[in-house]
Design an enzyme around this catalytic site. Structure first.
Site, PDB file in Angstrom:
ATOM      1  N   PHE A 128       0.843  -1.192   0.000  1.00  0.00           N
ATOM      2  CA  PHE A 128       0.000   0.000   0.000  1.00  0.00           C
ATOM      3  C   PHE A 128       0.885   1.252   0.000  1.00  0.00           C
ATOM      4  O   PHE A 128       1.864   1.317   0.741  1.00  0.00           O
ATOM      5  CB  PHE A 128      -0.940  -0.006   1.213  1.00  0.00           C
ATOM      6  CG  PHE A 128      -2.018   1.017   1.108  1.00  0.00           C
ATOM      7  CD1 PHE A 128      -3.117   0.808   0.285  1.00  0.00           C
ATOM      8  CD2 PHE A 128      -1.919   2.211   1.794  1.00  0.00           C
ATOM      9  CE1 PHE A 128      -4.103   1.769   0.157  1.00  0.00           C
ATOM     10  CE2 PHE A 128      -2.905   3.183   1.671  1.00  0.00           C
ATOM     11  CZ  PHE A 128      -3.997   2.961   0.847  1.00  0.00           C
ATOM     12  N   ASP A 205       1.336  -4.656   8.362  1.00  0.00           N
ATOM     13  CA  ASP A 205       0.175  -3.787   8.154  1.00  0.00           C
ATOM     14  C   ASP A 205      -1.030  -4.712   7.998  1.00  0.00           C
ATOM     15  O   ASP A 205      -1.127  -5.472   7.031  1.00  0.00           O
ATOM     16  CB  ASP A 205       0.372  -2.915   6.915  1.00  0.00           C
ATOM     17  CG  ASP A 205      -0.781  -1.928   6.731  1.00  0.00           C
ATOM     18  OD1 ASP A 205      -1.872  -2.147   7.305  1.00  0.00           O
ATOM     19  OD2 ASP A 205      -0.594  -0.945   6.000  1.00  0.00           O
ATOM     20  N   TYR A 230     -11.432   1.204   9.876  1.00  0.00           N
ATOM     21  CA  TYR A 230     -12.601   1.674   9.118  1.00  0.00           C
ATOM     22  C   TYR A 230     -12.975   0.761   7.965  1.00  0.00           C
ATOM     23  O   TYR A 230     -13.912   1.065   7.236  1.00  0.00           O
ATOM     24  CB  TYR A 230     -12.434   3.121   8.644  1.00  0.00           C
ATOM     25  CG  TYR A 230     -11.165   3.467   7.899  1.00  0.00           C
ATOM     26  CD1 TYR A 230     -10.971   3.071   6.588  1.00  0.00           C
ATOM     27  CD2 TYR A 230     -10.178   4.225   8.504  1.00  0.00           C
ATOM     28  CE1 TYR A 230      -9.814   3.430   5.902  1.00  0.00           C
ATOM     29  CE2 TYR A 230      -9.015   4.587   7.836  1.00  0.00           C
ATOM     30  CZ  TYR A 230      -8.839   4.192   6.541  1.00  0.00           C
ATOM     31  OH  TYR A 230      -7.697   4.536   5.876  1.00  0.00           O
ATOM     32  N   LYS A 231     -12.245  -0.324   7.812  1.00  0.00           N
ATOM     33  CA  LYS A 231     -12.590  -1.272   6.748  1.00  0.00           C
ATOM     34  C   LYS A 231     -13.466  -2.374   7.348  1.00  0.00           C
ATOM     35  O   LYS A 231     -14.612  -2.141   7.687  1.00  0.00           O
ATOM     36  CB  LYS A 231     -11.300  -1.793   6.120  1.00  0.00           C
ATOM     37  CG  LYS A 231     -10.442  -0.682   5.490  1.00  0.00           C
ATOM     38  CD  LYS A 231      -9.133  -1.216   4.971  1.00  0.00           C
ATOM     39  CE  LYS A 231      -8.257  -0.099   4.424  1.00  0.00           C
ATOM     40  NZ  LYS A 231      -8.809   0.498   3.195  1.00  0.00           N
ATOM     41  N   ARG A 379     -11.914  -3.886  -7.902  1.00  0.00           N
ATOM     42  CA  ARG A 379     -11.744  -4.611  -6.646  1.00  0.00           C
ATOM     43  C   ARG A 379     -13.096  -4.786  -5.986  1.00  0.00           C
ATOM     44  O   ARG A 379     -13.831  -3.818  -5.804  1.00  0.00           O
ATOM     45  CB  ARG A 379     -10.793  -3.801  -5.750  1.00  0.00           C
ATOM     46  CG  ARG A 379     -10.292  -4.539  -4.541  1.00  0.00           C
ATOM     47  CD  ARG A 379      -9.258  -3.709  -3.821  1.00  0.00           C
ATOM     48  NE  ARG A 379      -9.832  -2.482  -3.270  1.00  0.00           N
ATOM     49  CZ  ARG A 379      -9.266  -1.749  -2.313  1.00  0.00           C
ATOM     50  NH1 ARG A 379      -8.091  -2.109  -1.803  1.00  0.00           N
ATOM     51  NH2 ARG A 379      -9.833  -0.652  -1.868  1.00  0.00           N
TER      52      ARG A 379
END
Lengths: 419, 419
Positions: A128, A205, A230-231, A379
Site C-alpha cells: 500500500f 500492516d 474503518y474497513k 476490486r
C-alpha cells in the site's frame, strides 16, 4: 452459462448462512444498493448512532472534562478488545492511536533505532502506498537502503523472494498481511520465523486483513503491527487506527514522537521525557474520543460473529466471485487478478480489465459499489458480516450486463482525485 | 468585603453582555454546575449532536464510501474556517490534521531540516509538556541543543530572555501564544520579527489561545503554528488538531511522516513519494471524519460571536477573577499566579495556593469545575462564549467558603492519573 450458477442457489446459501442475521445489525439505508466496498469503508453498525449520541450527550455534554478518567483508558481498553476479537494478541499489546500511517512511522522508526548497524529495510514493491512512502522517508533520513521486493500484481509477494532477500543486514521488514490490490494473504508465522532467524524485525500492516481473516499475532511470533479500523472493523470514516507491540519488546523500543501521552506520570508534567514502561509509550497526543467510541458497537458485532465464521463465509463469497468471473466475464476480457487458492486470499477479489476504471464507474451507476485500483483493477470486497451471496450474484450479473452492452464506453475515463 | 463586589452587579453585566444569548447555543446539562474548564475541554455546542447524527446517518450510513469526495476536502475546508474566524490566516494556510503533538513534531522537524547547520532549538522551560518532550526527542535524534528558556511560573517568558538567546545558531523557536499554566500572552509579532532577524523559524502552539484571543498569523509574520480544537474551539474530547504553514514556506518545507495524504496525485498510488506542492503535504493518513464534523457547528458559534467580542468579554471575566481573588482569597494564602495586566493574559487565570490540588477537588465537590496544574496552581478558565459574570462570582464565593472553612482538608491530596 447462467444456469450453472442459478440465483436461487445463492438464496439457499443465504438461508443457511449462520451469519445471515447479523446483516440486521447494520444500517442498510438503500436495499437496492449492493455494497462491495467494505474493504474500503465498512458499513454503519445499527447500534453506533445511538452509542455515539449517548457519548456526545452524556459524556461530552454532561460529564465534560470529568469524562477523562474514563476516556483515558480507552486506547488500551478498546485495544484489548481488538486484541481479543480480531488479532490474537494478549492484553496490553494493542492500543488504539493516531492513523495507520502515523503508527507505521512510529513503529518502523522504533524498530530501526533498536536494530542499529543494519542498513537495509525490505518492503513489498506493491505494498500500500502510504507504507512505502513512510519507509522511503525513514530510510532516506537515516541513510538506509529501502529494497522494494518485486511482487506479482495478481499473486502478491512470493515468500521465496523475501527469504532470498533476508540477510544479516536487514533491520526491518514491512509487509501487509493481505495485499490491498490483489488480496494475497501471507503466511505470517513463516515470515516471522524467517526474519527472526536473521535478527530482523517484522512490522505487519493488517489494514486489509483485520476483521476478515483470523490473525494470530502472539502465536505467529509477530513483533509489530499496525492496522486500520474503518474497513472490515466498521469503525467509520477515518476512524482511529491501532498498533501492536509484542509485550517482550515494549521496553526495548522507543518511538520518535515523544508526546505527553507516552510520558511516565503524565500529569506531573515534569521537565524530562521518560517513556512509560508499557505500551502507552507508543501513544502521542490526546486520543480522539468520538472516533474511538464508534469502535465499541462495531467490535460487538465482530465478537458475536467470531472471526473464524467471518472467514469461512468470506472464503465462500470470494469463491463465488471467482467462479462467476470465470464463467461470465472471461469472454469480455476479464481475468482474475487475485490468488485463486482461497487459502492464499483475503476477503476481496480483484479483476483485471483494461477498462477497469470506466467499468467500476458504470457499475456504480448500476447500483453496485466496488472500487478501482490503479492500474486497471476492479476490486470487489464482499464484507461477510453484511453481504449476502445473492448480493454477489446480482453484482456479477450487473457487471456482465455492463460489459456485454459495453455500457462503460459512455462513462468518463479520466482519473479523479478520489476513486 | 463582599459588599464591594455585589452579586447583582454581575447580573447587570450579564444582562448587558452582547454575547449573553450565545450561552443558549451550548448544552447546559446541569445549570447548577459552574464550568470554568473550557480551557481544557470546551462545552458541547447545542447544534453538534444533530450535526453529528446527520453525518453518521446520511454520510457514513447512506453515502458510505461515496462520501469521500466530500470528506477529502474537509481538512482544508475546515482549516480555512479556522483561518478566517480564529487565527487570521489566508486560505490554504491552515489544515485540520492529527493531534497537536503529532503536528508539532511534523512542523518542528520540517523547520529543523530547512535550517541545516544551526545547532540550537529554543523553548520556554515552562511550556506545555508535550511541546518540550517532542522537541527533546527531535533535538536528541539530530544532535542539537535544546535550550530551555527560564520562565516565570506566574508571569511567563520575559521577551528579553528570548531576545538574548536568539543567535545565528538558532534554527527554531517554539513558544505558546498563551501559556497553559499562568495564561501569559506573548507579543507574537515582536517574537516573529526578532526571530526572523537571525534567520530562526518560530513555531507557535496556539492551543490555549485559539478561540479566546485574536490571533493574526499572517499580519504578525508567523511562520508555523499548531493548535488544538477541543478547548476554546469546542470541538469535543480529543478533537483533531490543526496546523498552519505560511504560504511562502510551504514548498520549502518537507515533513518527515510521508503518508499518502501528502502525496501528489494520491490515488495514482505511484512508486515514489513526491509531496503535494501545497499545504496538503503536511497531511499524513486518512483524516478523522467524525471528529472533524464536530468542528463545523462549533466554528459557527465562534464566527457569530467574533473573536474580538470574545476577547473583550474574556478580559472582563479574568479581571473579575483577579479582583475577587485579591479581595476575598488573599487572607487565606492565595496569590494571583498570572500576569496582572490583562493585555498580557489569555482567558484563564491561575491562583497559587500550597493546597491547590485539594482545593480544586473540594471546589469540584461544591459544583465548580476548574482544574489543577502542577505544582500548586488552581486554574480557572471562564470561556466567554458560555460563562456568565455571575458564574465567576458564584465560583469565587464557593472557593472563599471552602478556604474559610478549610473544607479541603477532608479531601485526598494524592495525585491522580488524570487531574
Amino acid at each position: 452459462m447462467q444456469d450453472e450458477f442459478p440465483r436461487y442457489r445463492c438464496k439457499e446459501w443465504d438461508a443457511e448462512d449462520p451469519l445471515a442475521d447479523l446483516r440486521d445489525r447494520f444500517v442498510i439505508a438503500d436495499d437496492q444498493l449492493i455494497y462491495l466496498d467494505g474493504n474500503s469503508l465498512g458499513r454503519l453498525p445499527a447500534a453506533t448512532p445511538e452509542h455515539l449520541a449517548r457519548l456526545v450527550r452524556d459524556g461530552w455534554g454532561e460529564r465534560l472534562v470529568r469524562g477523562w478518567p474514563t476516556w483515558i483508558e480507552w486506547a488500551g481498553r478498546i485495544g484489548d478488545r481488538i486484541a481479543a476479537h480480531a488479532v490474537g494478541a494478549r492484553p496490553g499489546e494493542v492500543a488504539v492511536s493516531d492513523s495507520t500511517s502515523v503508527n507505521l512511522y512510529k513503529l518502523a522508526a522504533a524498530a530501526l533505532d533498536a536494530n542499529p548497524g543494519r542498513r537495509t529495510v525490505l518492503v513489498d514493491a506493491e505494498d500500500f502506498p502510504t507504507d512505502r512512502y513512510v519507509l522511503q522517508g525513514l530510510a532516506e533520513a537515516r541513510g538506509l537502503t529501502l529494497t522494494m521486493l518485486p511482487s506479482d500484481l495478481d499473486e502478491g509477494l512470493d515468500p521465496r523472494t523475501l527469504i532470498d532477500a533476508l540477510t544479516e543486514d536487514v533491520a526491518l521488514v514491512v509487509l501487509s498481511a493481505v495485499s490491498y490490490r490483489c488480496g494475497a494473504l501471507l503466511d505470517m508465522a513463516a515470515v516471522n520465523a524467517a526474519a527472526r532467524e536473521v535478527g530482523a524485525y517484522v512490522l505487519w500492516d493488517l489494514s486489509h486483513a483485520v476483521g476478515s481473516v483470523p490473525i494470530e499475532l502472539t502465536a505467529s511470533g509477530a513483533d509489530l503491527a499496525v492496522g486500520c479500523t474503518y474497513k472490515y472493523l466498521n469503525g467509520g470514516p477515518g476512524a482511529p487506527a491501532f498498533l501492536y507491540v509484542r509485550r517482550e519488546l515494549q521496553q526495548r523500543l522507543r518511538q520518535p514522537i515523544q508526546g505527553w501521552f507516552g510520558q511516565r506520570d503524565q500529569f506531573a508534567m515534569g521537565p524530562h521525557y521518560e517513556p512509560v514502561p508499557t505500551l502507552d509509550r507508543f501513544q502521542v497526543g490526546t486520543p480522539p474520543i468520538l472516533g474511538m467510541a464508534a469502535l465499541d458497537p462495531a467490535l460487538d458485532v465482530l465478537a458475536e460473529a467470531g472471526v473464524d465464521r467471518v472467514r469461512a463465509k468470506g472464503v465462500r463469497l470470494g469463491e463465488l466471485i471467482v467462479d462467476l468471473a470465470d464463467a461470465w466475464l472471461t469472454p469480455y476480457g476479464f481475468t482474475v487478478a487475485s490468488p485463486r487458492d482461497p487459502a492464499r486470499r483475503g476477503s476481496h477479489v480483484s479483476l483485471h480489465h483494461p477498462e477497469a476504471l470506466r467499468i467500476s464507474r458504470a457499475l456504480a451507476e448500476a447500483g453496485v459499489v466496488g472500487d478501482y485500483r490503479a492500474p486497471d483493477r476492479l476490486r470487489l470486497g464482499p464484507a461477510p458480516l453484511y453481504t449476502r451471496f445473492v448480493d454477489v450474484w446480482d453484482a456479477m450479473d450487473r457487471l456482465r450486463d455492463i460489459v456485454e452492452r459495453r455500457a462503460y464506453e459512455q462513462v468518463p475515463g479520466e482519473p479523479s482525485r478520489v476513486t
